[in-house]
Design a protein around this motif. Structure first.
Motif, short mmCIF file in Angstrom:
data_model
loop_
_atom_site.label_atom_id
_atom_site.label_comp_id
_atom_site.label_asym_id
_atom_site.label_seq_id
_atom_site.Cartn_x
_atom_site.Cartn_y
_atom_site.Cartn_z
N LEU A 115 27.53 89.59 42.12
CA LEU A 115 26.10 89.96 41.60
C LEU A 115 25.26 90.99 42.34
N GLU A 116 24.64 91.85 41.52
CA GLU A 116 23.81 92.72 41.98
C GLU A 116 22.27 92.53 41.74
N PRO A 117 21.41 92.09 42.45
CA PRO A 117 20.03 91.75 41.92
C PRO A 117 19.51 92.86 41.58
N GLY A 118 18.58 92.88 40.68
CA GLY A 118 17.66 93.99 39.89
C GLY A 118 16.40 93.95 40.95
N GLY A 119 15.61 94.63 40.32
CA GLY A 119 14.11 94.71 40.92
C GLY A 119 13.04 94.01 40.22
N SER A 120 13.30 93.37 39.00
CA SER A 120 12.26 92.65 38.31
C SER A 120 11.72 91.43 38.99
N PRO A 121 10.48 91.38 38.83
CA PRO A 121 9.55 90.42 39.53
C PRO A 121 9.82 88.81 38.87
N VAL A 154 31.65 83.81 30.89
CA VAL A 154 31.81 83.10 32.08
C VAL A 154 30.44 82.35 32.45
N GLU A 155 30.84 80.85 32.46
CA GLU A 155 29.83 79.99 32.88
C GLU A 155 29.73 79.83 34.53
N ILE A 156 28.69 80.01 35.11
CA ILE A 156 28.51 80.07 36.50
C ILE A 156 27.37 79.05 36.95
N ARG A 157 27.81 78.43 38.06
CA ARG A 157 26.77 77.48 38.66
C ARG A 157 26.37 78.10 39.93
N LEU A 158 25.08 78.50 40.24
CA LEU A 158 24.51 79.07 41.42
C LEU A 158 24.47 77.75 42.44
N ASN A 159 24.59 78.10 43.70
CA ASN A 159 24.24 77.29 44.78
C ASN A 159 22.73 76.90 44.75
N PRO A 160 22.24 75.40 44.99
CA PRO A 160 20.84 75.41 44.81
C PRO A 160 20.01 76.12 45.90
N GLY A 161 18.81 76.46 45.27
CA GLY A 161 17.96 77.39 46.20
C GLY A 161 18.08 78.81 45.79
N VAL A 162 19.16 78.98 44.73
CA VAL A 162 19.42 80.52 44.62
C VAL A 162 18.63 81.06 43.51
N SER A 163 17.84 81.98 43.56
CA SER A 163 17.21 82.63 42.56
C SER A 163 17.21 83.92 42.50
N LEU A 164 17.45 84.46 41.13
CA LEU A 164 17.73 85.86 40.89
C LEU A 164 17.06 86.54 39.84
N PRO A 165 16.68 87.68 40.32
CA PRO A 165 15.88 88.60 39.20
C PRO A 165 16.46 88.45 37.80
N ASP A 166 15.70 88.54 36.74
CA ASP A 166 16.33 88.53 35.37
C ASP A 166 17.10 89.76 35.10
N ASP A 167 16.89 90.80 35.93
CA ASP A 167 17.72 92.07 35.45
C ASP A 167 18.90 92.27 36.34
N THR A 168 19.48 90.99 36.93
CA THR A 168 20.53 91.24 37.85
C THR A 168 21.75 91.71 37.09
N SER A 169 22.88 92.14 37.60
CA SER A 169 23.92 92.69 37.00
C SER A 169 25.11 92.24 37.60
N ALA A 170 26.26 91.99 36.96
CA ALA A 170 27.30 91.48 37.61
C ALA A 170 28.70 92.28 37.45
#
Length: 154
Positions: A113-119, A82-98
């Motif tokens: 989306l459930e953000p993880g705790g990665s910096p 699934v290809e997703i386009r995030l809204n401008p300004g949205v940044s997520l940790p790289d360990d986010t789950s979906a």
């Protein structure tokens, strides 16, 4: 006098129809049309992405943060990408789950989306592989109905 009133009615009718079309397209798109190049594109890998169509919402904590652009089948494992386009300004940790979440009885599933705790934050074209598939509501209901009838006499 009658011709002037009729012309005014036609003009006002055209304005009302144009306004209705404009607001209807805003409701269907969820936001004003843009050039399509704003916001980061990421991907989510699902075993079953049933009910998630192009235009479906992507939410985090119940707040819309993006839209589904498209989904495709990827061989050799036949996963749904699934290809997703995030809204401008949205940044997520790289360990986010979906996960594919159930919108309503009328359909309208969305991706939560459930953000993880990665910096470390996701980069463009990141693949989310920690996903939960769509639940088939008909299978779930039939399983509940038929498992309740499974009584045996001793």
């Amino acid at each position: 006098m009658g011709q002037t009133n009729r012309s005014l009615e036609i003009i006002l009718g055209a304005v009302v129809v144009c306004a209705a079309l404009f607001f209807g397209s805003m409701l269907l798109n969820g936001r004003p049309a843009s050039n399509g190049n704003d916001g980061m594109v990421i991907y989510a890998v699902f075993g079953n992405a049933d009910g998630v169509d192009p235009g479906s919402q992507v939410k985090m904590s119940g707040v819309p943060v993006g839209r589904v652009l498209e989904s495709s089948l990827e061989p050799p494992y036949y996963d749904a990408i699934v290809e997703i386009r995030l809204n401008p300004g949205v940044s997520l940790p790289d360990d986010t789950s979906a996960k594919v979440s159930f919108g309503s009885l009328l359909g309208g599933n969305f991706i939560e989306l459930e953000p993880g705790g990665s910096p470390t934050m996701m980069a463009e074209r990141h693949y989310i592989e920690d996903t939960s598939d769509a639940v088939n509501l008909v299978d779930l209901i039939s399983q509940a109905i038929f498992s309740g009838n499974d009584t045996s006499a001793d």
